[in-house]
Design an enzyme around this catalytic site. Sequence first.
Site, PDB file in Angstrom:
ATOM      1  N   ASP A  64      20.649  20.665 -38.102  1.00  0.00           N
ATOM      2  CA  ASP A  64      21.472  20.522 -39.304  1.00  0.00           C
ATOM      3  C   ASP A  64      20.689  21.089 -40.488  1.00  0.00           C
ATOM      4  OD1 ASP A  64      23.766  19.370 -40.808  1.00  0.00           O
ATOM      5  OD2 ASP A  64      22.171  18.172 -41.704  1.00  0.00           O
ATOM      6  N   ASP A 105      -5.476   1.952 -10.599  1.00  0.00           N
ATOM      7  CA  ASP A 105      -4.389   2.913 -10.775  1.00  0.00           C
ATOM      8  C   ASP A 105      -3.780   2.917 -12.177  1.00  0.00           C
ATOM      9  OD1 ASP A 105      -4.895   3.596  -8.227  1.00  0.00           O
ATOM     10  OD2 ASP A 105      -3.076   2.769  -7.344  1.00  0.00           O
ATOM     11  N   ASP A 145      27.016  13.808 -38.044  1.00  0.00           N
ATOM     12  CA  ASP A 145      26.146  14.290 -36.965  1.00  0.00           C
ATOM     13  C   ASP A 145      26.082  13.322 -35.790  1.00  0.00           C
ATOM     14  OD1 ASP A 145      25.377  16.527 -38.482  1.00  0.00           O
ATOM     15  OD2 ASP A 145      23.832  15.369 -39.507  1.00  0.00           O
ATOM     16  N   GLU A 192       4.635   2.023  -6.496  1.00  0.00           N
ATOM     17  CA  GLU A 192       5.158   1.438  -7.730  1.00  0.00           C
ATOM     18  C   GLU A 192       4.462   2.024  -8.956  1.00  0.00           C
ATOM     19  OE1 GLU A 192       1.391  -0.362  -7.875  1.00  0.00           O
ATOM     20  OE2 GLU A 192       2.696   0.098  -6.206  1.00  0.00           O
ATOM     21  N   ASP A 217      21.241  13.978 -40.043  1.00  0.00           N
ATOM     22  CA  ASP A 217      21.023  12.765 -40.817  1.00  0.00           C
ATOM     23  C   ASP A 217      22.314  12.087 -41.247  1.00  0.00           C
ATOM     24  OD1 ASP A 217      21.926  14.581 -42.645  1.00  0.00           O
ATOM     25  OD2 ASP A 217      20.108  14.634 -43.853  1.00  0.00           O
ATOM     26  N   ALA A 242       0.818  -1.211   0.000  1.00  0.00           N
ATOM     27  CA  ALA A 242       0.000   0.000   0.000  1.00  0.00           C
ATOM     28  C   ALA A 242       0.851   1.260   0.000  1.00  0.00           C
ATOM     29  CB  ALA A 242      -0.922  -0.003   1.223  1.00  0.00           C
TER      30      ALA A 242
END
Length: 827
Positions: free
Chosen positions: A305, A663, A569, A263, A565, A259
């Site tokens: 870029d 939850d 880079d 989590e 790309d 309880a």
Amino acid sequence: MPRSSDQRGLSEAEAASRLARFGPNELPPPPRRGLGRIALQVMAEPMFLLLALAAGAYLVLGEPAEGALLATFAVVTIGLVVVQERRSERAIEALRALGAPQAVVLRDGQSRRIPGAGVVPGDVLVLEEGARVPADGRLLSARSLALDESLLTGESVPVDKQAGAQDESGETFAGTLVVGGTGLAEVTRTGAATRNGQIGQALAGIDIEATRLQRNTKRLVRLFGVLALAVSLTLLLVHGALRGEWSEGLLSAIAVAMAMLPEEFPLALAVFFALGAWRLARAGVLVRRAAVVETLGAATVLCVDKTGTLTENRMRVAWLHDGRDEAHPDGIAGIPSGLAPLLETAVLASRAHSMDPMDRALQALAPAALAQAEAGHLPVSPGLPAQTVAHALPGGGLRVATKGAPEAVAALCGLQGEALARVHELATDAAARGLRVLGVAEGHCEGALPADAHALSLRWLGLVGFEDPLRASVPAAVAEARAAGLRVVMITGDYAPTARAIATQAGLDGAGDVVNGAELAAMDDTAFERACLRTTVFARMRPEQKLRLVEALKARGEVVAMTGDGVNDAPALKAAHIGIAMGQRGTDVAREAAPMVLVEEDFGLIVSAVRQGRRIFDNLRKVMLYIVAIHVPIAGLAVLPLLLGLPPLLLPAHVVLIEMVIDPMCSIAFEGQPPEPDLMQQPPRPLAEPLVGASQLLLGAALGSVLLAVCLWLYFGGLGAGLAVPEARSLAMLALTAGNLALVLSLSRRRGAWSRASNRAYGLISLATAAVLAACLGVPALRELFDFGLPAWRDGLLAVGLGVAAGLVLELAKPLPRVQRLLGRQA
């Protein structure tokens, strides 16, 4: 390494031997996690351990039904995580498959098409227009060969190649594209040994940082976990030592631990990021590491870029000038008739079916001129950067069309004095506007086309300017980024005039102030940092300078996103907080380095991703407040009856029922909330701002305390009125469930519009929750399994009503400015 015999290529047997020796021509794949490893990681989580411990305790105590129920929940937990992880792995593998190249090689003197991974050192590659070079090599022969090396250099203009040259013009590199001519190249390096691969190997030394939200959440979970452990052990000892009920004390201690352990925090992160990644994927953004979606929402600097990111990475005819008149064509209809001969001749000077981007731009603008059959051509040579193409005339002779470097074509036409100065002036002005400029001339030839263009009599026609056009979505995306407080910085390997012109068109701040890579190289660290802060456009940047720039921005406290790309880079993509690679034409190295890939190369998607990241953080704050608030009554109902000497209200099965049914589903309801209207008018949130700070914790605790008080009143009151423990427990559970759903509704929107938050997801969640609880109360087998009783319908309605009222208590406080600030950022 033995050479292939002349230009016949390798034999199949020798190729197989070298493939076994050197390995396939591909980059090492990223490490994969197997199903077993994923499952082991899940089983190490505290909540799973508590579920397993509770299931074992029930089995030992002779209650197999309860043990089987908890074991089922544990298995479901593992299954959900494993499925999500495998889906992510498959998406990455599919993206890698998009870039798998093919190659044409000479084997035993025959041309054969093979997978790129089968190319070995010593193979002879056949290079043709439109082919992508699969490996590094040395040119054996070349005829008008030009390669697009923008993925390596950032420059969109093709590079001419010459066989036998001792510099890089005599070499080919993996990943580049043949845009003109033909050639043969002997492979010298494959796989990780290529220039492409060497940069990829360098990425291994750059650590990937956990996001701030992940670190903060882990600290918060650890804090609650320690508190839950301390309280649970205390209860176990008190229950066992004072009352002698060790078995019941163990179950109660496990229930308390479950309880109090939040989590749902990491679970909510996983749900939000997974669904956020799914939404982005539908829009054309593939998220390889989902947690970066949240970091993108906190970005302060976007390093862009130019080639292929801001621009379309293609050439377009942008300017025509014949010395008197000029035009900026927008289709053939917009060209004055006086400039038609200039355009037609420029098209005739282009090879049919050419892959050269300038040739294709001309042919797209005036395709009718392509009907004339080619009768011969003179290619570009080192001594003459101009191309000549001849076409047969109906009455005999040849029509000659020439285009090339303005100074070279002007010299062929014999221009001198004022005429030559005028050409130089126009060409210089056009280059300053970021245009690539070619001179165009025409002539006639009787008989065969001579081997030297200098032997032709040519007449100057004018200049043609080309541009790599800006993507249509860029200006609006840049404006939205600016409104959101996001600084956009262009980093390119192209020349300063071109970079300045594109930056101006894009609407970047300070576009006129361009710093070259050579200037940066001469700066010390202090000057470099100052340049990073004040400069928007960086031109002629080398790969190591891009990486240094990203690191300097990070050192100044900026949250850096980097798009790109090319291979050049990749180091910066991995070093940045958020690397964003281009999917359609990006290299494998760039894709592996970047946690996000734009499958559709639309710059506007980047700003959409920023909006998505901010929405995720905003809604995550709401769901975290909810988790804190709902854990107060869950923990209180598990602990307080025991401390007061009453029968336990919540056992492990009850806690699991709440957390596994309500939850996680409510996390989905919060995730589906639309963004606040002013979300993209807010500045980036401070880096130190926690998702849930002390003030939010206190607000959540206060909301939960109201619901706890109602549930305890019902439980204590029911016992005092003579109800059995199972019936009193049912009343408290009804109030807790109703208050839970009402709390979700109240927290869903920041400005009091809770009634509008009742979307489809919330409705389905409410119905599912009501159905599950009704089954647990109405079905005798389930009622016995969960130790519930069937209360009177009036008592049940009272419990539901009080729970709803407790869950909506926040509505009374929402108009207060302080509460507004706790629920979300204000402008």
